[in-house]
Design an enzyme around this catalytic site. Structure first.
Site, PDB file in Angstrom:
ATOM      1  N   CYS A  96       0.682  -1.164   0.116  1.00 59.63           N
ATOM      2  CA  CYS A  96      -0.251   0.472  -0.244  1.00 59.63           C
ATOM      3  C   CYS A  96       0.700   1.771   0.024  1.00 59.63           C
ATOM      4  O   CYS A  96       1.785   1.407   0.526  1.00 59.63           O
ATOM      5  CB  CYS A  96      -0.857   0.034   1.326  1.00 59.63           C
ATOM      6  SG  CYS A  96      -1.428  -1.655   1.621  1.00 59.63           S
ATOM      7  N   ARG A 108       4.534  -0.451  -6.567  1.00 53.84           N
ATOM      8  CA  ARG A 108       4.578  -0.630  -5.105  1.00 53.84           C
ATOM      9  C   ARG A 108       3.648  -2.213  -5.377  1.00 53.84           C
ATOM     10  O   ARG A 108       3.471  -3.114  -4.369  1.00 53.84           O
ATOM     11  CB  ARG A 108       4.835  -0.445  -4.139  1.00 53.84           C
ATOM     12  CG  ARG A 108       5.840   0.892  -3.379  1.00 53.84           C
ATOM     13  CD  ARG A 108       5.440   1.695  -2.610  1.00 53.84           C
ATOM     14  NE  ARG A 108       5.550   1.059  -1.096  1.00 53.84           N
ATOM     15  CZ  ARG A 108       5.846   1.071  -0.446  1.00 53.84           C
ATOM     16  NH1 ARG A 108       7.227   1.763  -0.939  1.00 53.84           N
ATOM     17  NH2 ARG A 108       5.481   0.602   1.135  1.00 53.84           N
ATOM     18  N   TRP A 157      -4.015  -2.153  -1.011  1.00 54.71           N
ATOM     19  CA  TRP A 157      -2.941  -3.890  -1.686  1.00 54.71           C
ATOM     20  C   TRP A 157      -2.859  -4.519  -0.826  1.00 54.71           C
ATOM     21  O   TRP A 157      -3.443  -4.967   0.663  1.00 54.71           O
ATOM     22  CB  TRP A 157      -1.278  -4.317  -1.491  1.00 54.71           C
ATOM     23  CG  TRP A 157      -0.743  -5.065  -2.004  1.00 54.71           C
ATOM     24  CD1 TRP A 157      -0.399  -5.991  -3.472  1.00 54.71           C
ATOM     25  CD2 TRP A 157      -0.640  -6.720  -1.488  1.00 54.71           C
ATOM     26  NE1 TRP A 157      -0.483  -6.804  -3.246  1.00 54.71           N
ATOM     27  CE2 TRP A 157       0.042  -7.440  -2.245  1.00 54.71           C
ATOM     28  CE3 TRP A 157      -0.153  -7.013   0.201  1.00 54.71           C
ATOM     29  CZ2 TRP A 157       0.580  -8.763  -1.908  1.00 54.71           C
ATOM     30  CZ3 TRP A 157       0.537  -8.151   0.166  1.00 54.71           C
ATOM     31  CH2 TRP A 157       0.640  -9.181  -0.654  1.00 54.71           C
ATOM     32  N   ASN A 206      -1.480   1.800   6.313  1.00 57.17           N
ATOM     33  CA  ASN A 206      -0.596   0.850   5.659  1.00 57.17           C
ATOM     34  C   ASN A 206      -0.465  -0.244   7.278  1.00 57.17           C
ATOM     35  O   ASN A 206      -0.170   0.609   8.578  1.00 57.17           O
ATOM     36  CB  ASN A 206       0.854   1.334   5.223  1.00 57.17           C
ATOM     37  CG  ASN A 206       0.226   1.809   3.299  1.00 57.17           C
ATOM     38  OD1 ASN A 206      -0.846   1.901   3.056  1.00 57.17           O
ATOM     39  ND2 ASN A 206       1.545   2.482   3.258  1.00 57.17           N
ATOM     40  N   GLY A 207      -0.544  -1.192   6.506  1.00 54.51           N
ATOM     41  CA  GLY A 207       0.011  -1.741   7.804  1.00 54.51           C
ATOM     42  C   GLY A 207      -1.035  -2.738   8.260  1.00 54.51           C
ATOM     43  O   GLY A 207      -2.168  -2.709   7.158  1.00 54.51           O
ATOM     44  N   GLU A 243      17.297 -17.953  -7.876  1.00 53.84           N
ATOM     45  CA  GLU A 243      17.395 -16.432  -7.834  1.00 53.84           C
ATOM     46  C   GLU A 243      16.737 -15.645  -9.767  1.00 53.84           C
ATOM     47  O   GLU A 243      15.644 -15.829  -9.856  1.00 53.84           O
ATOM     48  CB  GLU A 243      18.712 -15.705  -8.275  1.00 53.84           C
ATOM     49  CG  GLU A 243      18.057 -13.716  -8.542  1.00 53.84           C
ATOM     50  CD  GLU A 243      17.473 -12.989  -8.038  1.00 53.84           C
ATOM     51  OE1 GLU A 243      16.718 -13.960  -6.789  1.00 53.84           O
ATOM     52  OE2 GLU A 243      16.960 -12.353  -7.925  1.00 53.84           O
ATOM     53  N   LYS A 286      12.784 -15.130 -10.533  1.00 50.64           N
ATOM     54  CA  LYS A 286      12.801 -14.312 -11.690  1.00 50.64           C
ATOM     55  C   LYS A 286      11.918 -14.199 -12.382  1.00 50.64           C
ATOM     56  O   LYS A 286      10.967 -13.992 -12.854  1.00 50.64           O
ATOM     57  CB  LYS A 286      13.719 -13.534 -11.996  1.00 50.64           C
ATOM     58  CG  LYS A 286      14.856 -13.157 -11.908  1.00 50.64           C
ATOM     59  CD  LYS A 286      14.793 -11.124 -11.316  1.00 50.64           C
ATOM     60  CE  LYS A 286      14.003 -11.737 -10.036  1.00 50.64           C
ATOM     61  NZ  LYS A 286      14.606 -10.915  -8.799  1.00 50.64           N
ATOM     62  N   GLU A 315       8.467 -15.076 -11.287  1.00 50.07           N
ATOM     63  CA  GLU A 315       7.554 -13.520 -10.945  1.00 50.07           C
ATOM     64  C   GLU A 315       7.314 -13.467 -11.834  1.00 50.07           C
ATOM     65  O   GLU A 315       6.109 -12.211 -11.889  1.00 50.07           O
ATOM     66  CB  GLU A 315       7.655 -13.311  -9.882  1.00 50.07           C
ATOM     67  CG  GLU A 315       9.580 -12.448 -10.144  1.00 50.07           C
ATOM     68  CD  GLU A 315       9.701 -11.612  -8.886  1.00 50.07           C
ATOM     69  OE1 GLU A 315       9.219 -11.542  -7.851  1.00 50.07           O
ATOM     70  OE2 GLU A 315      11.080 -11.384  -8.542  1.00 50.07           O
ATOM     71  N   HIS A 367      17.266 -37.149  -6.727  1.00 51.12           N
ATOM     72  CA  HIS A 367      17.143 -37.932  -4.829  1.00 51.12           C
ATOM     73  C   HIS A 367      15.561 -37.571  -5.452  1.00 51.12           C
ATOM     74  O   HIS A 367      15.169 -38.016  -4.456  1.00 51.12           O
ATOM     75  CB  HIS A 367      17.886 -37.573  -4.001  1.00 51.12           C
ATOM     76  CG  HIS A 367      19.187 -37.799  -4.073  1.00 51.12           C
ATOM     77  ND1 HIS A 367      19.526 -38.672  -4.223  1.00 51.12           N
ATOM     78  CD2 HIS A 367      20.361 -36.878  -4.497  1.00 51.12           C
ATOM     79  CE1 HIS A 367      20.960 -38.973  -4.251  1.00 51.12           C
ATOM     80  NE2 HIS A 367      21.101 -38.208  -3.948  1.00 51.12           N
ATOM     81  N   LYS A 427       6.067  -4.703  -3.698  1.00 50.77           N
ATOM     82  CA  LYS A 427       7.321  -4.481  -3.512  1.00 50.77           C
ATOM     83  C   LYS A 427       8.011  -4.177  -2.412  1.00 50.77           C
ATOM     84  O   LYS A 427       9.451  -4.975  -2.618  1.00 50.77           O
ATOM     85  CB  LYS A 427       7.694  -2.744  -4.685  1.00 50.77           C
ATOM     86  CG  LYS A 427       9.686  -1.999  -4.130  1.00 50.77           C
ATOM     87  CD  LYS A 427      10.252  -3.171  -5.223  1.00 50.77           C
ATOM     88  CE  LYS A 427      11.892  -2.813  -5.128  1.00 50.77           C
ATOM     89  NZ  LYS A 427      11.941  -3.967  -6.402  1.00 50.77           N
TER      90      LYS A 427
HETATM   91  C1  F6R Z   1      11.859 -10.552  -6.056  1.00 51.24           C
HETATM   92  C2  F6R Z   1      11.699  -9.390  -4.887  1.00 51.24           C
HETATM   93  C3  F6R Z   1      11.259 -10.127  -3.631  1.00 51.24           C
HETATM   94  C4  F6R Z   1      11.982  -8.857  -2.053  1.00 51.24           C
HETATM   95  C5  F6R Z   1      11.923  -9.606  -1.027  1.00 51.24           C
HETATM   96  C6  F6R Z   1      12.194  -9.084   0.238  1.00 51.24           C
HETATM   97  O1  F6R Z   1      11.913 -10.663  -7.181  1.00 51.24           O
HETATM   98  O2  F6R Z   1      12.120  -8.120  -5.535  1.00 51.24           O
HETATM   99  O3  F6R Z   1      11.689 -11.747  -3.195  1.00 51.24           O
HETATM  100  O4  F6R Z   1      13.582  -9.842  -2.326  1.00 51.24           O
HETATM  101  O5  F6R Z   1      10.223  -9.634  -1.074  1.00 51.24           O
HETATM  102  O6  F6R Z   1      12.435  -7.682  -0.355  1.00 51.24           O
HETATM  103  P1  F6R Z   1      13.058  -6.826   0.811  1.00 51.24           P
HETATM  104  O7  F6R Z   1      14.421  -7.303  -0.720  1.00 51.24           O
HETATM  105  O8  F6R Z   1      12.712  -4.998   0.021  1.00 51.24           O
HETATM  106  O9  F6R Z   1      13.376  -7.354   1.877  1.00 51.24           O
END
Ligand code: F6R
Length: 609
Positions: A2, A27, A74, A100-101, A482, A486, A489, A505, A604
């Protein structure tokens, strides 16, 4: 997650707030709304969907208002809908709030408000209780009513509130959810994140936990928990508003992939002294401190966790200290073995991820020393740590993390080498060799990015896939995780990563004719083993894309396609190997028509558990 924007001044509040909300779109959100004054009343407009939808509804209305609050939501409590969108108001709409929260005791508060005060709720949200609580306590002083309301609330919040009877003020309050105040000329702002305000202000107050803020157009007063006014230093934002624009790239994700050479260079060089040695200025980790430390925990979520996996590899190899890497949401609930001999490294781009923050607090309680690797200056994780190692990635807007990740890797290497040197367990030649290798990465990456087209071509052959596997060994395991994250997502392809040696395994049962396998083979000492793993999956019919160093051509005999990264030492290969995976995910998602910068269901910065 949010977003909040509030404005008080002489300009058109509606335009300024909508514009600020757009800067927070990255975000992630599912509805948007705004509360403004019109003819002595608070007017609320809020809708499910994009900000463009809210704008469409507003286009035939004139709001001659100079005060207002806006929100992008959100969904956590209650599905995305017009009713559940913020702002929320009390019964007679004389109070409006954005939040927010999460209000953890909202069920109890809601019952209490319904039975004892005959309040009727219009939404399913936890946030609506805030508007009713403030309304209940309101006797002509919004600040006082907000104080009283927050005394009842448990959980995390950043709140902006306005009252119809006081059109010259905004009250905001913060607990565990980010909140900043922007200081303008004849105007002031609140926001959940700095980019929302950069078009208008560079002077910011970072609001601390349990602080309440009273804003008029000419004044900002901050009060602590005991209602005592506190003085706050102005934080001057040095980065450019342009850094938060796309600058000709189709998407922020692509722009940020291309910003990696610069981010790596900045993160590295800002920590090297004139003699070329690592100088962790402002980080007070002495040899004595380090001698006491017998264990390192690296704790993070998602991509940041993947950076931690490479961190483990680097710290154990160079500094000879055992490292455990943990997912923050697991760490905090499993009573980990942490004490005053533990160094706890929190890794977080936003510095606001609630799980990481909660894990940090847990470790702190148990006496651990806290070092954080964070991108956002002044964020909660940064402020609650003993020492902070900032990444110099610049603002990361795309939800999928790219440049934050590679700069986190640089921090991991620097921390590992610094500790190794303090402990005296690394030979000078080795220390210099790795640093030289790191310094060479930005240029190598720039060269590599010129060949981006070939990855786009590869994506054209693969974008219709329904699933993919990523395999690797050693440092390539973390990169496989990773790369797989990527891809899933941004393109929504069902993808899975596993240590190559672990395939047989169980998981190999899923490999069949034409299954896509991305095989990372960048580690010289494990190269032959990886070639065997590639043979294993090829024998079951897999289609293999290999990732290898330019000089290691043997892989061509096994893989269907190969992406070559520049030659480099094994230790720093992750910095180069992850980039083709980011590009592959990006181009596949683009060909599939996905909303790359704002993937569905994602935010985000995840400030809820
Ligand atoms: C994936 C991504 C998330 C963040 C995770 C932690 O591309 O961006 O997996 O890495 O939500 O976020 P931060 O780094 O802000 O604590």
């Amino acid at each position: 997650m949010c977003g909040i924007v509030g404005y008080i001044g002489n300009e058109n509040a509606c335009d300024i707030i909508i514009d600020g909300l757009k800067k927070l779109e990255y975000r992630g959100y599912d509805s948007a709304g705004i509360a403004l004054y019109k003819e002595g009343k608070i007017q609320v407009r809020k809708y499910k969907g994009r900000i463009a939808n809210l704008e469409e509804h507003l286009k035939n209305e004139v709001f001659d208002s100079h005060v207002g609050i806006g929100h992008t939501r959100w969904a956590t409590h209650g599905a995305p809908s017009d009713e559940n969108a913020h702002p929320h108001t009390n019964g007679d709409s004389t109070i409006a709030i954005v939040h927010n929260g999460i209000i953890e005791n909202f069920v109890k508060l809601r019952e209490w408000l319904e039975t004892e005060h005959q309040v009727t709720f219009r939404s399913e949200t936890d946030s609506e209780v805030i508007a009713h609580l403030i309304g209940l306590y309101y006797e002509g002083d919004l600040l006082e009513a907000v104080y009283k309301a927050t005394e009842k609330m448990e959980g995390a919040y950043a709140i902006g509130a306005i009252a119809a009877a006081e059109p010259d003020r905004i009250v905001a309050v913060r607990k565990d959810s980010p909140l900043v105040v922007g200081l303008g000329e004849d105007c002031n702002f609140i926001a959940s994140d700095i980019p929302a305000l950069l078009k208008h202000v560079r002077k910011i107050y970072l609001i601390e936990n349990n602080e309440t803020v009273l804003l008029t157009k000419d004044q900002v007063k901050i009060f602590d928990q005991n209602r005592k006014e506190v003085k706050r230093e102005v934080f001057h934002v040095t980065w450019d508003a342009d850094a938060a624009e796309k600058e000709g790239y189709d998407h922020f994700m692509l722009k940020e992939i291309h910003e990696q050479p610069k981010g790596i260079y900045e993160t590295l060089t800002r920590r090297l002294d004139e003699s070329g040695k690592i100088a962790l200025d402002g980080i007070s980790l002495s040899k004595e401190d380090l001698d006491r430390i017998d264990k390192v925990y690296i704790v993070a979520c998602g991509t940041a966790y993947h950076a931690g996996l490479v961190g483990k590899y680097a710290i154990e190899k160079f500094a000879h200290i055992p490292v455990e890497v943990d997912i923050a949401s697991e760490f905090r609930y499993r009573d980990p073995f942490v004490n005053d001999r533990t160094l706890f490294i929190a890794v977080s781009q936003s510095g606001e991820t609630l799980d990481t923050l909660a894990a940090l607090r847990e470790a702190k309680k148990k006496g651990a020393r806290i070092l954080s690797v964070v991108n956002v200056v002044g964020s909660s994780v940064a402020r609650e740590s003993d020492d902070v190692f900032y990444t110099w990635a610049g603002p990361e807007i795309a939800v999928a993390s790219t440049k934050a990740y590679t700069t986190q890797l640089v921090c991991m290497y620097l921390i590992a080498l610094y500790m190794a040197q303090l402990k005296g367990v690394i030979a000078q030649e080795e220390y210099r060799r790795i640093l030289e290798e790191l310094k060479a990465v930005p240029d190598k990456l720039r060269e590599f990015l010129k060949k981006e087209k070939s990855i786009e071509e590869l994506a054209k052959k693969q974008y219709k896939r329904e699933s993919a596997f990523f395999i690797g060994r050693g440092a390539d395991v973390g990169i496989s995780y990773e790369g797989s994250l990527k891809l899933k997502e941004v393109s929504y392809i069902n993808s899975f990563a596993i240590a190559a040696g672990e395939l047989k395994h169980g998981t190999i049962a899923l490999i069949e004719q034409d299954t896509l396998v991305v095989a990372l083979a960048t580690q010289d000492q494990l190269y032959d083993k990886m070639l065997s793993n590639i043979q294993e999956v090829k024998a079951r019919g897999a289609y293999v894309i290999g990732i290898a160093k330019a000089s290691n051509r043997e892989i061509e005999k096994q893989a269907n396609d190969v992406i070559y990264i520049p030659d480099c030492a094994d230790e720093v290969a992750p910095l180069l190997a992850v980039v083709p995976l980011q590009l592959l995910a990006y181009y596949i998602a683009k060909l599939r028509g996905c909303d790359i910068d704002k993937p569905k269901n994602l935010a985000k910065s995840v400030t809820v558990e």
